[in-house]
Write an enzyme that holds these catalytic residues in place. Structure first.
Site, short mmCIF file in Angstrom:
data_model
loop_
_atom_site.label_atom_id
_atom_site.label_comp_id
_atom_site.label_asym_id
_atom_site.label_seq_id
_atom_site.Cartn_x
_atom_site.Cartn_y
_atom_site.Cartn_z
CG ASP A 6 -9.03 -2.79 -3.20
OD1 ASP A 6 -9.70 -2.00 -3.88
OD2 ASP A 6 -9.22 -2.99 -1.99
CG ASP A 59 5.36 3.04 -6.83
OD1 ASP A 59 4.46 2.27 -7.23
OD2 ASP A 59 5.82 3.98 -7.51
CB ALA A 60 2.24 -1.62 -6.30
CE1 TYR A 102 -16.89 1.80 -4.30
CE2 TYR A 102 -16.42 0.21 -6.01
CZ TYR A 102 -16.13 0.75 -4.78
OH TYR A 102 -15.09 0.23 -4.06
CD GLU A 105 -2.59 1.73 0.53
OE1 GLU A 105 -3.52 1.00 0.17
OE2 GLU A 105 -2.37 2.87 0.04
#
Lengths: 225, 225
Positions: free
Chosen positions: B80, B61-62, B149, B30
């Site tokens: 996600d 950072d992914a 949403y 995350e």
């Protein structure tokens, strides 16, 4: 086939029924003529439904209309009414469903708009409970996504009267084989056979509510929800 | 099983992965620690996911994280993330998906949140097109209803790498048989096997878009959308 539409003054439901060549007559009973006038002016793509020669328009109260309808005269009744407040309150009560069942032939079917599973769970439970007492064929709940509706969904109560069993999940004439759909210049953009079947899948919270109702002593008839 | 969550700082995805006893390790990457802090303070029912001893938290950072990940080390990766604007833009581009595919074992699976079919049709097409080039197993699109949403839906891109084929529509362990679900005090309220299968039914407008893509010369791999 004789079909009755209750409400539906915008014409959209008529337009879709008209795809089916097996339909000989489409009665529509709309209480508010202004809905039709406004739809003709601003939503011609929906109001085009009124142009089909099989459509017979009746302006008036559906309760009154159904009271005078001949017993067993309709193969299908579609209720496309406003939300159950004020004058539309009667349309979610038992006498209305009893009149619908009376006007349907044995094995005739009702499709009734039935709110949002997220917002009106208790009202849906009440309607299912009434329909189980009234419709001796089968009672289903289904839903689909409508982005402009509160919570993004609309539900349907889909019932049949006692008589030849109706397999709602597997229609005899899947929409892809309906002649009016193939010929029509207006291609379907949303509905198809997979979406039809998927509409009957219910979230666990709704299945649980419904199964409590099923096991209650007031429940009557076969129920597949 | 080794699972990686990209984003998901509220903890909800972790909580659901933790139901599965076959999972040995859950890495989560995350970028924003404050998301986790806020979730722990205000949404403890979601943040409880971080309490599982199998969870390894990585703040960062992914893209960087995946670059350093061992090739083929994950069985499943769940993305996600936030909407693809600003810093999250990279998460819908090809290099990101290539890094994901590289980090998955043969026959490993990706589940990637993929916007609304009503609002972001073109972005979805682009993502599907990229995934077809990148994932040599299969590429699916699915969706479900989330009332809060925009437009009431969220979609998912569900892909597998080349290797043992994955039957996404018919999971080997349907959720009703997952031990963690039976034992857990937290009963599932929405998800069940019927809802799982129904999520793969697509409206005709989306099927059409997707089949145009399938027939384009850039498409690669088996596609079941």
């Amino acid at each position: 086939m004789q079909v009755l539409v209750v409400g539906g003054g915008d014409g959209g439901v008529l337009r879709e029924i008209a795809r089916h060549s097996s339909v000989e007559c489409i009665d529509i009973c709309e209480i508010d003529k202004m809905v039709i006038d406004v739809s003709k002016k601003f939503f011609p793509d929906l109001a085009v439904g009124f142009e089909d020669p099989r459509v017979q328009l009746h302006i008036g109260d559906a309760i009154e209309f159904l009271r005078n309808a001949k017993e067993g005269m309709y193969d299908a009744i579609i209720v496309d009414s406003s939300d159950p407040v004020g004058p539309a309150q009667e349309l979610v009560e038992k006498p209305f469903f009893e009149m619908i069942a009376r006007a349907l032939r044995p094995g005739g079917v009702l499709c009734n708009m039935a709110e949002s599973m997220w917002l009106h769970t208790h009202l849906i439970e009440d309607m299912i409970s009434i329909c189980r007492q009234t419709f001796k064929g089968s009672v289903h709940y289904a839903w689909t996504n409508v982005p402009t509706y509160p919570s993004g969904v609309i539900g349907f109560l889909i019932c049949s009267t006692a008589g030849p069993p109706v397999d709602f999940l597997n229609p005899i004439n899947p929409i892809e084989k309906v002649e009016g759909s193939r010929k029509s210049s207006r291609e379907l953009r949303f509905y198809n056979s997979e979406m039809h079947a998927a509409a009957f899948a219910l979230p666990s919270f709704l299945k649980r509510e419904v199964s409590v109702l099923r096991d209650s002593p007031t429940s009557v008839g076969r129920v597949y929800v």
